[in-house]
Design an enzyme around this catalytic site. Structure first.
Site, PDB file in Angstrom:
ATOM      1  N   THR A 129      77.438  18.433 -23.405  1.00 53.07           N
ATOM      2  CA  THR A 129      78.161  19.304 -22.478  1.00 53.07           C
ATOM      3  C   THR A 129      77.620  20.721 -22.570  1.00 53.07           C
ATOM      4  O   THR A 129      77.087  21.132 -23.604  1.00 53.07           O
ATOM      5  CB  THR A 129      79.664  19.387 -22.819  1.00 53.07           C
ATOM      6  OG1 THR A 129      79.819  20.045 -24.090  1.00 53.07           O
ATOM      7  CG2 THR A 129      80.319  18.035 -22.845  1.00 53.07           C
ATOM      8  N   ASP A 130      77.763  21.480 -21.488  1.00 53.84           N
ATOM      9  CA  ASP A 130      77.605  22.924 -21.629  1.00 53.84           C
ATOM     10  C   ASP A 130      78.748  23.392 -22.526  1.00 53.84           C
ATOM     11  O   ASP A 130      79.789  22.744 -22.636  1.00 53.84           O
ATOM     12  CB  ASP A 130      77.657  23.604 -20.256  1.00 53.84           C
ATOM     13  CG  ASP A 130      76.958  24.960 -20.255  1.00 53.84           C
ATOM     14  OD1 ASP A 130      76.758  25.533 -21.359  1.00 53.84           O
ATOM     15  OD2 ASP A 130      76.615  25.460 -19.174  1.00 53.84           O
ATOM     16  N   TRP A 131      78.565  24.529 -23.166  1.00 56.88           N
ATOM     17  CA  TRP A 131      79.496  24.957 -24.204  1.00 56.88           C
ATOM     18  C   TRP A 131      80.893  25.199 -23.621  1.00 56.88           C
ATOM     19  O   TRP A 131      81.083  26.035 -22.745  1.00 56.88           O
ATOM     20  CB  TRP A 131      78.962  26.207 -24.890  1.00 56.88           C
ATOM     21  CG  TRP A 131      78.191  25.902 -26.141  1.00 56.88           C
ATOM     22  CD1 TRP A 131      78.434  26.394 -27.386  1.00 56.88           C
ATOM     23  CD2 TRP A 131      77.068  25.019 -26.297  1.00 56.88           C
ATOM     24  NE1 TRP A 131      77.545  25.872 -28.305  1.00 56.88           N
ATOM     25  CE2 TRP A 131      76.699  25.019 -27.661  1.00 56.88           C
ATOM     26  CE3 TRP A 131      76.354  24.201 -25.436  1.00 56.88           C
ATOM     27  CZ2 TRP A 131      75.645  24.258 -28.168  1.00 56.88           C
ATOM     28  CZ3 TRP A 131      75.300  23.442 -25.932  1.00 56.88           C
ATOM     29  CH2 TRP A 131      74.959  23.474 -27.279  1.00 56.88           C
ATOM     30  N   GLY A 132      81.866  24.413 -24.110  1.00 50.95           N
ATOM     31  CA  GLY A 132      83.223  24.504 -23.585  1.00 50.95           C
ATOM     32  C   GLY A 132      83.422  23.738 -22.304  1.00 50.95           C
ATOM     33  O   GLY A 132      84.455  23.871 -21.654  1.00 50.95           O
ATOM     34  N   GLY A 133      82.449  22.910 -21.930  1.00 52.59           N
ATOM     35  CA  GLY A 133      82.478  22.239 -20.632  1.00 52.59           C
ATOM     36  C   GLY A 133      83.134  20.877 -20.616  1.00 52.59           C
ATOM     37  O   GLY A 133      83.053  20.175 -19.614  1.00 52.59           O
TER      38      GLY A 133
END
Length: 805
Positions: free
Chosen positions: A228-232
């Site tokens: 995932t993108d960070w926090g995604g």
């Protein structure tokens, strides 16, 4: 399964733990089974490995690394071999810093020039972007580590990027927004893909089985890891089912419990978890091999700096050279004006910020060059404040010079991750300076520094214009070598420069402000639109001048390739970028007038002629048919065009291509706008015909309580007075910080608070705030202050008690 023996020894808890990060940048380790943690680091144009106080937005300084030119810059070189060379050097530095996965390259399409992250992306053309991505990936992975191509997919705006729903038809999705990723996977063989934050047609990308399974896994046969993108991450279990192995950063074990519970209640099959674990283990073990033997822990700083300079030199674009003002004569007296000459603008802002090993600036490099300098003046305040005194001082210096070198561009706070630009203008104080200088010395050469397209209504006030984009730590010296003719410029634009923003295809549909953004222009982005709709532009895609000239002759076309002769007709050695465009003569299926299907960069000595061959590949004649749901070829005659740019076709022939006999996908009578190509204001009804369904409501439902995927910005409509007050406080802080000149801090509020969905509060705090605590926060937001506060306190106490054991 390759790691079946290891997986059999793992408990469900251990399997689940691998699916989320150990901390901000590392994966989880399991010592008893010999599973090490691996390190992921930002690195599209340089390694950003933070030694301490990890964050995602580039606030804290990282270890020194070579800052190469950004992707938007290197794309202008049109040299795939150069891309692979950068990748090799990035990979070497990554290994020296013990990085396993380098988070790049970024290959999202430049749908709109105002996207705040365009500096990190290659092109408005998917073929061009895909070829560069593949070259970077090959270079990076030649060292045994992994590249991570991002952001998959249709992530083309920064505002509300963590919650926006991208509405796009299937054909446009395949032809424009996925083709670069397809090339990155199939030709680059990337080991890792990063999912984007946004939704795609109603479903978050990392949970979207059509995107992640049907296309990425089944069609492209991708066997690597999706992170995932960070926090995604939204729904962790849905992400695993779709094949998203790794969630970053850590959630302090919270989502591990969700995975375990899903296996116990049957929502998630353990075999699915095992498949995800298998793929992640393969990434861990294969990227650790390089560190299981002696490896270089240092790199040659000066050698890497020289490569950064070489890349910058080949990526500079000469846009105007009236009266052959360039290259500069050795005896000419030069005034250097512009704040960017002293403090170079050499990279973007956000998660890709690199701490450079060396940083050249123009004033220091002038002493080593043949230029006769009469002095330097800043001319303008960097962040837009007006100063007549600075203009007057600059004009006084300009009067003493034969030529003015004017360094202008966009500042760091204007182009940044998490924010889109408000307009396409160069700051007014720089334009005021240009007009004043023109009155005292019209011999002006502008040197432009920015990572994306700008309007140029002022261009008649400069005789020369060189665009360096964001040229990395060695860009200043590279630019001076082009100015003096030591290097013949050979870059060409990888994006179109419109006359004005209102001319752009997505003008009425960018950005999506509330729930969704509609891609009504379909595949007509960039030159595909301007050429098809006959819209005049400032500079076309593929445009760039040289200090020499080239002649194209003798085109020959067969089913496999096109050949032609290219001659350097000037008296200076140089490199020319020849571009292959293909256009279908049939109008049964709507499509752009021409599309890039090949390119090559050729070095020629004065008077030299070379025979050039550009092959047709599997993408040369295909289109995606929404009726058959697969790639097809329309039987027709095709125009085969060789150009010096998209609008400068030098040679033309035609070729009959046999088709696949697929049924026509459209009713031509019902799609007049798409068949005309004039798509910058398509009606909702016509868009729905292409989409094949009704478009969702694009505005927030203000009557509903706010939930996990609503943003902090929506607190302006909250039932809770405390939430509305917090919203006003945030907006005031943003306004006040901009007012006092703290623009980068103001940007940070918008990026990391204002547009953040509530779930991001939990996902980005490393477990400090968990989802049960977030439930309490949402109670407060929705008008139940005391009930919500009690819930937050209760859940925090629970969390602390669990931590104490």
């Amino acid at each position: 399964m390759k790691y079946q023996d290891i997986i059999k020894k793992m408990t469900i808890e251990e399997k689940a733990s691998l699916m989320s990060g150990k901390d901000f940048w590392q994966t989880q380790d399991i010592e008893r089974l010999g599973i090490k943690n691996i390190f992921l680091a930002d690195g599209p144009h340089g390694i950003r490995k933070q030694a301490e106080a990890a964050d995602h937005l580039g606030l804290n300084e990282s270890l020194p690394a070579t800052c190469f030119p950004t992707a938007a810059t290197v794309a202008n070189s049109w040299n795939e071999k150069l891309g692979e060379k950068i990748g090799q050097y990035l990979g070497e530095e990554a290994v020296a810093q013990k990085v396993n996965v380098l988070l790049g390259p970024g290959i999202n399409m430049k749908r709109d020039p105002l996207c705040g992250r365009n500096f990190e992306y290659f092109s408005e053309d998917p073929f061009h972007a895909g070829k560069f991505a593949a070259s970077y990936i090959k270079g990076i992975q030649s060292h045994g580590i992994s590249a991570c191509v991002k952001h998959f997919a249709v992530n083309n705006q920064e505002e509300r990027r963590m919650s926006i729903d991208t509405i796009v038809d299937e054909r446009t999705l395949r032809e424009i927004y996925l083709t670069a990723f397809e090339i990155a996977v199939n030709e680059g063989k990337t080991k890792t893909v990063m999912s984007s934050y946004n939704k795609l047609n109603g479903t978050y990308t990392n949970e979207n089985t059509h995107l992640m399974k049907d296309i990425l896994r089944d069609e492209w046969n991708f066997e690597g890891v999706v992170v995932t993108d960070w926090g995604g991450s939204n729904d962790r279990v849905a992400g695993l089912i779709a094949g998203n192995e790794l969630e970053m950063p850590t959630t302090a074990g919270e989502t591990n419990q969700e995975i375990i519970a899903a296996i116990k209640n049957g929502k998630l099959k353990e075999e699915v978890l095992d498949e995800n674990v298998e793929r992640l283990l393969d990434l861990i073990f294969t990227t650790e091999e390089v560190y299981n033997k002696p490896y270089k822990k240092e790199f040659d700083v000066q050698e890497h700096h020289k490569v950064a300079q070489e890349v910058a030199e080949e990526s500079i674009v000469l846009l105007k050279n009236e009266e052959n003002i360039l290259p500069l004569d050795k005896a000419v007296k030069v005034a250097t004006i512009g704040d960017f000459a002293k403090e170079p603008r050499y990279q973007g802002a956000g998660s890709s910020i690199v701490n450079p090993t060396v940083l050249d600036n123009t004033l220091e490099c002038l002493d080593e060059s043949v230029i006769v300098s009469v002095g330097y003046e800043p001319g303008f305040e960097r962040y837009g404040k007006k100063s007549q005194k600075k203009i007057d001082q600059a004009c006084a210096l300009a009067k003493k010079a034969d030529v003015v070198l004017l360094y202008i561009g966009l500042d760091e706070a204007t182009e940044a991750e998490g924010l889109d630009r408000q307009n396409m203008n160069i700051p007014q104080n720089q334009i005021d300076l240009l007009h004043a200088l023109y009155e005292v010395n019209p011999n002006i050469v502008a040197i432009l520094s920015c990572g994306s397209a700008v309007e140029m209504p002022w261009i008649n006030k400069v005789k020369g214009l060189l665009h360096g984009y964001l040229s990395g730590q060695a860009g200043a010296k590279a630019m001076l070598r082009v100015l003096t003719g030591e290097v013949n410029p050979s870059g060409k634009l990888a994006e179109t420069y419109p006359l004005r923003y209102e001319d752009t295809p997505a003008y009425h549909q960018f950005p999506g402000k509330e729930v969704s953004v509609e891609y009504r222009e379909a595949m007509y982005i960039g030159y595909r639109y301007y050429d098809s709709a006959s819209v005049n532009v400032r500079f076309p895609f593929g445009y760039g001048l040289s200090y020499t000239s080239f002649d194209y002759t003798d085109i020959k076309v067969n089913k496999g390739e096109v050949t032609f002769k290219l001659t350097n007709t000037g008296n200076v050695a140089g490199m020319e970028i020849a571009q292959l465009y293909v256009g279908c003569q049939s109008n049964d299926i709507f499509r752009p007038k021409k599309e890039l299907k090949g390119f090559t960069k050729i070095f020629l000595a004065p008077g030299e002629t070379k025979t050039v061959t550009i092959p047709f590949d599997d993408k040369a004649f295909r289109y995606f048919n929404v009726k058959t749901n697969q790639w097809e070829i329309e039987e027709a005659n095709y125009d085969i065009m060789i150009g010096a740019s998209s609008s400068d076709v030098r040679l033309e022939d035609e070729l009959f291509v046999e088709g696949t006999g697929a049924p026509l996908p459209y009713d031509k009578e019902k799609l007049p706008t798409y068949y005309s190509g004039k798509v910058n204001n398509v009606s909702e009804e016509e868009f729905e015909r292409v989409l094949g369904r009704k478009v969702p409501v694009s505005t927030w439902d203000r009557s509903k309580p706010l939930g996990y995927n609503d943003t902090i910005a929506q607190c302006q409509y909250a039932k809770g007075g405390f939430a509305r007050f917090a919203f006003r406080l945030i907006t005031f802080s943003h306004w006040f910080l901009r007012k006092i000149g703290k623009r980068e801090t103001a940007n940070l509020i918008m990026m990391s608070v204002y547009h953040m969905p509530f779930r991001g509060v939990a996902r980005m705090t490393g477990g400090v705030i968990n989802m049960p605590m977030l439930d309490g926060i949402l109670m407060i937001v929705n008008g139940h202050f005391f009930k919500g506060l009690r819930h937050v306190i209760k859940e925090r106490s629970k969390k602390l008690n669990v931590a104490k054991g």
